[in-house]
Design a protein around this motif. Structure first.
Motif, PDB file in Angstrom:
ATOM      1  N   LYS A   1      75.265  64.074  33.333  1.00 16.33           N
ATOM      2  CA  LYS A   1      74.579  63.279  34.353  1.00 16.33           C
ATOM      3  C   LYS A   1      73.547  62.368  33.702  1.00 16.33           C
ATOM      4  O   LYS A   1      72.960  62.705  32.691  1.00 16.33           O
ATOM      5  CB  LYS A   1      73.864  64.194  35.347  1.00 16.33           C
ATOM      6  N   TYR A   2      73.327  61.237  34.350  1.00 18.64           N
ATOM      7  CA  TYR A   2      72.409  60.230  33.827  1.00 18.64           C
ATOM      8  C   TYR A   2      71.439  59.794  34.914  1.00 18.64           C
ATOM      9  O   TYR A   2      71.706  59.946  36.099  1.00 18.64           O
ATOM     10  CB  TYR A   2      73.192  59.015  33.318  1.00 18.64           C
ATOM     11  N   THR A   3      70.315  59.237  34.485  1.00 18.42           N
ATOM     12  CA  THR A   3      69.324  58.718  35.407  1.00 18.42           C
ATOM     13  C   THR A   3      68.741  57.442  34.822  1.00 18.42           C
ATOM     14  O   THR A   3      69.027  57.094  33.677  1.00 18.42           O
ATOM     15  CB  THR A   3      68.223  59.765  35.693  1.00 18.42           C
ATOM     16  N   ILE A   4      67.920  56.770  35.594  1.00 19.02           N
ATOM     17  CA  ILE A   4      67.226  55.578  35.120  1.00 19.02           C
ATOM     18  C   ILE A   4      65.753  55.945  34.978  1.00 19.02           C
ATOM     19  O   ILE A   4      65.122  56.397  35.933  1.00 19.02           O
ATOM     20  CB  ILE A   4      67.370  54.413  36.120  1.00 19.02           C
ATOM     21  N   GLU A   5      65.240  55.796  33.769  1.00 16.44           N
ATOM     22  CA  GLU A   5      63.818  56.035  33.552  1.00 16.44           C
ATOM     23  C   GLU A   5      63.089  54.723  33.805  1.00 16.44           C
ATOM     24  O   GLU A   5      63.271  53.753  33.072  1.00 16.44           O
ATOM     25  CB  GLU A   5      63.587  56.527  32.130  1.00 16.44           C
ATOM     26  N   TYR A  40      51.757  63.527  29.958  1.00 14.60           N
ATOM     27  CA  TYR A  40      52.395  62.243  30.234  1.00 14.60           C
ATOM     28  C   TYR A  40      53.295  62.402  31.460  1.00 14.60           C
ATOM     29  O   TYR A  40      53.616  63.525  31.848  1.00 14.60           O
ATOM     30  CB  TYR A  40      53.254  61.768  29.051  1.00 14.60           C
ATOM     31  N   TYR A  41      53.703  61.284  32.012  1.00 20.02           N
ATOM     32  CA  TYR A  41      54.546  61.304  33.202  1.00 20.02           C
ATOM     33  C   TYR A  41      55.709  60.342  33.028  1.00 20.02           C
ATOM     34  O   TYR A  41      55.537  59.253  32.492  1.00 20.02           O
ATOM     35  CB  TYR A  41      53.732  60.896  34.439  1.00 20.02           C
ATOM     36  N   LYS A  42      56.878  60.778  33.469  1.00 16.70           N
ATOM     37  CA  LYS A  42      58.058  59.911  33.510  1.00 16.70           C
ATOM     38  C   LYS A  42      58.424  59.707  34.964  1.00 16.70           C
ATOM     39  O   LYS A  42      58.366  60.638  35.756  1.00 16.70           O
ATOM     40  CB  LYS A  42      59.260  60.580  32.831  1.00 16.70           C
ATOM     41  N   GLY A  43      58.844  58.500  35.288  1.00 17.45           N
ATOM     42  CA  GLY A  43      59.355  58.213  36.622  1.00 17.45           C
ATOM     43  C   GLY A  43      60.837  57.933  36.503  1.00 17.45           C
ATOM     44  O   GLY A  43      61.245  57.041  35.754  1.00 17.45           O
ATOM     45  N   VAL A  44      61.653  58.732  37.175  1.00 15.47           N
ATOM     46  CA  VAL A  44      63.102  58.550  37.094  1.00 15.47           C
ATOM     47  C   VAL A  44      63.669  58.232  38.470  1.00 15.47           C
ATOM     48  O   VAL A  44      63.108  58.611  39.498  1.00 15.47           O
ATOM     49  CB  VAL A  44      63.809  59.784  36.475  1.00 15.47           C
ATOM     50  N   TYR A  45      64.813  57.557  38.448  1.00 18.49           N
ATOM     51  CA  TYR A  45      65.414  57.050  39.677  1.00 18.49           C
ATOM     52  C   TYR A  45      66.915  57.301  39.651  1.00 18.49           C
ATOM     53  O   TYR A  45      67.609  56.839  38.742  1.00 18.49           O
ATOM     54  CB  TYR A  45      65.131  55.551  39.777  1.00 18.49           C
ATOM     55  N   GLY A  46      67.404  58.043  40.627  1.00 21.66           N
ATOM     56  CA  GLY A  46      68.842  58.233  40.792  1.00 21.66           C
ATOM     57  C   GLY A  46      69.450  59.245  39.846  1.00 21.66           C
ATOM     58  O   GLY A  46      68.848  59.670  38.868  1.00 21.66           O
ATOM     59  N   SER A  47      70.666  59.635  40.167  1.00 22.68           N
ATOM     60  CA  SER A  47      71.452  60.552  39.348  1.00 22.68           C
ATOM     61  C   SER A  47      72.883  60.021  39.354  1.00 22.68           C
ATOM     62  O   SER A  47      73.454  59.785  40.416  1.00 22.68           O
ATOM     63  CB  SER A  47      71.387  61.963  39.941  1.00 22.68           C
ATOM     64  N   PHE A  48      73.431  59.816  38.171  1.00 24.89           N
ATOM     65  CA  PHE A  48      74.725  59.149  38.034  1.00 24.89           C
ATOM     66  C   PHE A  48      75.644  59.960  37.128  1.00 24.89           C
ATOM     67  O   PHE A  48      75.184  60.648  36.225  1.00 24.89           O
ATOM     68  CB  PHE A  48      74.529  57.743  37.451  1.00 24.89           C
ATOM     69  N   ASP A  49      76.956  59.853  37.371  1.00 20.45           N
ATOM     70  CA  ASP A  49      77.935  60.611  36.604  1.00 20.45           C
ATOM     71  C   ASP A  49      78.251  60.005  35.246  1.00 20.45           C
ATOM     72  O   ASP A  49      78.771  60.683  34.371  1.00 20.45           O
ATOM     73  CB  ASP A  49      79.244  60.761  37.401  1.00 20.45           C
ATOM     74  N   SER A  50      77.955  58.721  35.077  1.00 20.97           N
ATOM     75  CA  SER A  50      78.272  58.071  33.808  1.00 20.97           C
ATOM     76  C   SER A  50      77.166  57.096  33.439  1.00 20.97           C
ATOM     77  O   SER A  50      76.447  56.602  34.319  1.00 20.97           O
ATOM     78  CB  SER A  50      79.596  57.312  33.914  1.00 20.97           C
ATOM     79  N   PRO A  51      77.038  56.782  32.143  1.00 22.00           N
ATOM     80  CA  PRO A  51      76.035  55.790  31.755  1.00 22.00           C
ATOM     81  C   PRO A  51      76.347  54.416  32.338  1.00 22.00           C
ATOM     82  O   PRO A  51      75.439  53.643  32.640  1.00 22.00           O
ATOM     83  CB  PRO A  51      76.097  55.779  30.224  1.00 22.00           C
ATOM     84  N   ALA A  53      77.664  53.774  35.331  1.00 24.68           N
ATOM     85  CA  ALA A  53      77.199  53.764  36.723  1.00 24.68           C
ATOM     86  C   ALA A  53      75.679  53.597  36.776  1.00 24.68           C
ATOM     87  O   ALA A  53      75.147  52.855  37.608  1.00 24.68           O
ATOM     88  CB  ALA A  53      77.624  55.039  37.444  1.00 24.68           C
ATOM     89  N   ALA A  54      74.982  54.276  35.882  1.00 22.21           N
ATOM     90  CA  ALA A  54      73.525  54.162  35.827  1.00 22.21           C
ATOM     91  C   ALA A  54      73.119  52.751  35.425  1.00 22.21           C
ATOM     92  O   ALA A  54      72.190  52.175  35.995  1.00 22.21           O
ATOM     93  CB  ALA A  54      72.948  55.191  34.855  1.00 22.21           C
ATOM     94  N   GLN A  55      73.834  52.165  34.458  1.00 25.64           N
ATOM     95  CA  GLN A  55      73.516  50.805  34.008  1.00 25.64           C
ATOM     96  C   GLN A  55      73.743  49.793  35.128  1.00 25.64           C
ATOM     97  O   GLN A  55      72.951  48.871  35.312  1.00 25.64           O
ATOM     98  CB  GLN A  55      74.362  50.442  32.784  1.00 25.64           C
ATOM     99  N   LYS A  56      74.803  49.991  35.915  1.00 24.97           N
ATOM    100  CA  LYS A  56      75.085  49.086  37.030  1.00 24.97           C
ATOM    101  C   LYS A  56      73.950  49.156  38.059  1.00 24.97           C
ATOM    102  O   LYS A  56      73.476  48.136  38.545  1.00 24.97           O
ATOM    103  CB  LYS A  56      76.420  49.441  37.681  1.00 24.97           C
ATOM    104  N   ALA A  57      73.497  50.375  38.366  1.00 29.54           N
ATOM    105  CA  ALA A  57      72.389  50.545  39.318  1.00 29.54           C
ATOM    106  C   ALA A  57      71.114  49.915  38.761  1.00 29.54           C
ATOM    107  O   ALA A  57      70.358  49.273  39.499  1.00 29.54           O
ATOM    108  CB  ALA A  57      72.175  52.026  39.616  1.00 29.54           C
ATOM    109  N   VAL A  71      68.500  53.560  30.792  1.00 28.50           N
ATOM    110  CA  VAL A  71      69.379  54.665  31.179  1.00 28.50           C
ATOM    111  C   VAL A  71      69.115  55.842  30.251  1.00 28.50           C
ATOM    112  O   VAL A  71      69.039  55.677  29.035  1.00 28.50           O
ATOM    113  CB  VAL A  71      70.858  54.224  31.102  1.00 28.50           C
ATOM    114  N   LYS A  72      68.970  57.027  30.831  1.00 31.97           N
ATOM    115  CA  LYS A  72      68.708  58.241  30.055  1.00 31.97           C
ATOM    116  C   LYS A  72      69.651  59.352  30.489  1.00 31.97           C
ATOM    117  O   LYS A  72      70.009  59.439  31.663  1.00 31.97           O
ATOM    118  CB  LYS A  72      67.266  58.743  30.292  1.00 31.97           C
TER     119      LYS A  72
END
Length: 81
Positions: A1-5, A40-51, A53-57, A71-72
């Motif tokens: 799974k991937y997310t957007i940091e 420190y704090y990270k802000g992440v957005y969404g959960s994606f099945d592939s890098p 899909a995350a890059q498109k978002a 993308v992380k």
């Protein structure tokens, strides 16, 4: 799974502000972690099945939000890499 940091900062308020600007149609989270004895704090957005899909978002996000975002893999976010 991937997310957007979207943000990574010492200030929780800076991360929260960036998350607030993101579209409300996907899950967001603020994750606290320790590095060199500081919080420190990270802000992440969404959960994606592939890098891809995350890059498109990420590409679809407004310019002021995606600046500095990337993308992380979830495991790297949870491991605070």
């Amino acid at each position: 799974k991937y997310t957007i940091e979207l943000a990574d900062d010492e200030k929780a308020a800076s991360v929260a502000k960036k998350l607030y600007l993101a579209p409300k149609n996907d899950r967001m989270a603020q994750i606290k972690y320790q590095k060199n004895g500081k919080s420190y704090y990270k802000g992440v957005y969404g959960s994606f099945d592939s890098p891809e899909a995350a890059q498109k978002a990420l590409n679809d996000l407004p310019a002021d939000i995606k600046q500095g975002a990337g993308v992380k893999n979830w495991s790297s976010v949870q491991g605070n890499q």
